[in-house]
Design a protein around this motif. Structure first.
Motif, short mmCIF file in Angstrom:
data_model
loop_
_atom_site.label_atom_id
_atom_site.label_comp_id
_atom_site.label_asym_id
_atom_site.label_seq_id
_atom_site.Cartn_x
_atom_site.Cartn_y
_atom_site.Cartn_z
N MET A 164 0.83 -1.20 0.00
CA MET A 164 0.00 0.00 0.00
C MET A 164 0.87 1.26 0.00
SD MET A 164 -3.23 -0.90 2.49
CE MET A 164 -4.40 -2.19 2.02
N ALA A 165 1.99 1.22 0.72
CA ALA A 165 2.90 2.37 0.73
C ALA A 165 3.47 2.61 -0.67
CB ALA A 165 4.02 2.14 1.74
N LEU A 166 3.81 1.52 -1.37
CA LEU A 166 4.32 1.66 -2.75
C LEU A 166 3.27 2.26 -3.67
CD1 LEU A 166 6.29 -1.71 -3.15
CD2 LEU A 166 7.24 0.60 -2.93
N ASP A 167 2.01 1.89 -3.44
CA ASP A 167 0.93 2.47 -4.25
C ASP A 167 0.86 3.98 -4.06
OD1 ASP A 167 0.27 -0.01 -5.22
OD2 ASP A 167 -1.34 -0.36 -3.76
N TRP A 168 1.04 4.44 -2.82
CA TRP A 168 0.97 5.87 -2.56
C TRP A 168 2.21 6.61 -3.07
CZ3 TRP A 168 -3.01 8.81 -1.75
CH2 TRP A 168 -4.19 8.20 -1.29
N ILE A 169 3.35 5.94 -3.07
CA ILE A 169 4.55 6.53 -3.68
C ILE A 169 4.32 6.75 -5.17
CG2 ILE A 169 6.96 6.07 -4.30
CD1 ILE A 169 7.29 4.71 -1.59
N ALA A 170 3.68 5.76 -5.82
CA ALA A 170 3.38 5.89 -7.25
C ALA A 170 2.41 7.04 -7.50
CB ALA A 170 2.80 4.57 -7.77
N ARG A 171 1.40 7.20 -6.63
CA ARG A 171 0.47 8.31 -6.79
C ARG A 171 1.18 9.66 -6.64
NH1 ARG A 171 -3.04 4.82 -3.62
NH2 ARG A 171 -4.82 4.13 -4.87
N GLU A 172 2.11 9.73 -5.69
CA GLU A 172 2.85 10.98 -5.48
C GLU A 172 3.71 11.31 -6.70
OE1 GLU A 172 4.47 14.41 -3.75
OE2 GLU A 172 2.68 13.23 -3.24
N GLN A 173 4.27 10.29 -7.32
CA GLN A 173 5.09 10.52 -8.51
C GLN A 173 4.24 10.95 -9.70
OE1 GLN A 173 7.03 6.70 -8.61
NE2 GLN A 173 8.77 7.39 -7.37
N GLU A 174 2.99 10.50 -9.72
CA GLU A 174 2.08 10.92 -10.79
C GLU A 174 1.51 12.31 -10.55
OE1 GLU A 174 -0.93 7.95 -10.96
OE2 GLU A 174 0.41 6.37 -11.72
N GLN A 175 1.27 12.63 -9.27
CA GLN A 175 0.65 13.91 -8.92
C GLN A 175 1.31 14.44 -7.65
OE1 GLN A 175 -3.55 13.73 -8.22
NE2 GLN A 175 -3.80 15.93 -8.03
N THR A 176 2.22 15.37 -7.81
CA THR A 176 2.96 15.92 -6.68
C THR A 176 2.01 16.54 -5.65
OG1 THR A 176 4.83 16.39 -8.13
CG2 THR A 176 4.78 17.52 -6.00
N GLY A 177 2.22 16.18 -4.39
CA GLY A 177 1.39 16.71 -3.31
C GLY A 177 0.28 15.78 -2.86
N ALA A 178 0.01 14.73 -3.63
CA ALA A 178 -1.09 13.82 -3.28
C ALA A 178 -0.83 13.13 -1.95
CB ALA A 178 -1.28 12.77 -4.38
N LEU A 179 0.41 12.71 -1.72
CA LEU A 179 0.76 12.01 -0.49
C LEU A 179 0.63 12.94 0.72
CD1 LEU A 179 1.85 9.56 1.00
CD2 LEU A 179 4.17 10.27 0.39
N GLY A 180 1.12 14.17 0.60
CA GLY A 180 1.03 15.12 1.70
C GLY A 180 -0.40 15.46 2.06
N ARG A 181 -1.24 15.65 1.06
CA ARG A 181 -2.65 15.97 1.32
C ARG A 181 -3.35 14.82 2.04
NH1 ARG A 181 -2.11 18.23 -3.84
NH2 ARG A 181 -2.97 16.36 -4.83
N GLU A 182 -3.11 13.60 1.57
CA GLU A 182 -3.76 12.44 2.19
C GLU A 182 -3.24 12.22 3.61
OE1 GLU A 182 -6.64 9.43 2.02
OE2 GLU A 182 -6.18 11.04 0.60
N LEU A 183 -1.96 12.47 3.83
CA LEU A 183 -1.39 12.32 5.17
C LEU A 183 -1.99 13.34 6.13
CD1 LEU A 183 0.57 11.02 7.12
CD2 LEU A 183 2.39 12.50 6.23
#
Length: 313
Positions: free
Chosen positions: A254-273
């Motif tokens: 699941m963490a790898l999935d979120w890393i991939a989302r962050e690489q596709e859309q910068t800021g996605a990981l920070g917003r979800e966190l």
């Protein structure tokens, strides 16, 4: 000769129209905030009174007098369950996790042997007090969970499925959906029947896995690969009931999935966190079970750490 008729007195001049002044917006906002704060304070007081009542009752029925050490009592409660034959695959150990902080209020989480998680629900001036606060709310839920009404039975399943169907599509769904495991209602019934005889805390531990799979997009990906709901439910039900906890492989994926989302859309990981942290804090202060929001935060923190490490190397 007729007497003169006196003229009627002239009506008094109309009073000037009084303008109704609306309170300034800042006053409205302040009043709403004060009302909300008052409700929150009352809810916290009610929660504290309920927790103290259960702890005091537990002390009375187990020791007969004096104050109970809630940390020791919680551990002894789960050891007693194991001694009486409870299926605790990972043992009866209760795990505490203090949130690193250099100042109060201190926060502590406690994870029960089955995986359910609770946290300190009060503003705690010391780390020891935070641990006691977490143990109190966990002990209360552990005791309540032993009540027969908290065990999944045929009557409970029928009532839960009926309520779920009533809330789904405004109650206009096909009644036969509940018997079809490939529908949402049918999958819900299948999960309940698979856990017949278990308690609500045990069922919640399983549901957390599916909540995370839904949140992470994994369930959607499985449906796109033509996996039926029944296959997905059966697979993860068996896996979860064997381990009774998320394993590190699932968290890492699941963490790898979120890393991939962050690489596709910068800021996605920070917003979800940020969202996960706010949800966890609100649930903790309300005294709710925390497994789902805490797992979300932990997975996102793992992704953040791995991403930061790869960028710095």
């Amino acid at each position: 000769m007729q007497p003169k008729t006196k003229a009627a007195p002239a009506p008094p001049p109309p009073l000037p129209a009084q303008r109704t002044q609306c309170p300034p917006a800042a006053t409205v906002i302040t009043d709403a905030r004060d009302a909300r704060d008052a409700r929150d304070a009352r809810a916290k007081q009610v929660l504290k009174e309920a927790v103290d009542a259960v702890v005091n009752s537990f002390a009375k029925h187990t020791q007969g007098y004096g104050r109970v050490n809630v940390v020791e009592a919680l551990q002894e409660f789960w050891q007693m369950k194991q001694a009486r034959g409870a299926d605790l695959r990972n043992g009866a150990l209760v795990i505490y996790e203090s949130v690193p902080s250099s100042c109060q209020p201190y926060v502590c989480y406690v994870t029960l042997p089955g995986g359910s998680c609770f946290g300190s629900f009060q503003n705690c001036p010391t780390k020891a007090e935070a641990r006691r606060s977490a143990a109190k709310i966990a002990l209360m839920n552990s005791v309540f969970n032993e009540h027969p009404s908290r065990r999944i039975s045929d009557d409970f399943i029928e009532k839960a499925v009926t309520e779920a169907r009533a809330s789904f599509k405004g109650g206009q769904g096909d009644p036969l959906e509940a018997d079809n495991p490939n529908t949402g209602i049918g999958a819900f019934r299948f999960m309940l029947e698979s856990n017949k005889g278990r308690t609500m805390l045990e069922f919640q531990e399983l549901m957390t896995v599916f909540q995370l799979l839904h949140w992470n997009g994994s369930l959607k990906a499985m449906r796109e690969r033509q996996c039926s709901r029944q296959e997905v439910v059966a697979h993860y039900s068996n896996r979860s009931l064997c381990s009774r906890a998320l394993d590190d492989d699932m968290r890492s994926q699941m963490a790898l999935d979120w890393i991939a989302r962050e690489q596709e859309q910068t800021g996605a990981l920070g917003r979800e966190l940020g969202l996960a942290e706010r949800e966890l804090e609100a649930a903790r202060l309300a005294g709710r079970e925390l497994r789902f929001p805490k797992e979300k935060k932990d997975i996102l923190m793992l992704a953040h750490t791995q991403l930061s490490g790869s960028l710095s190397s």
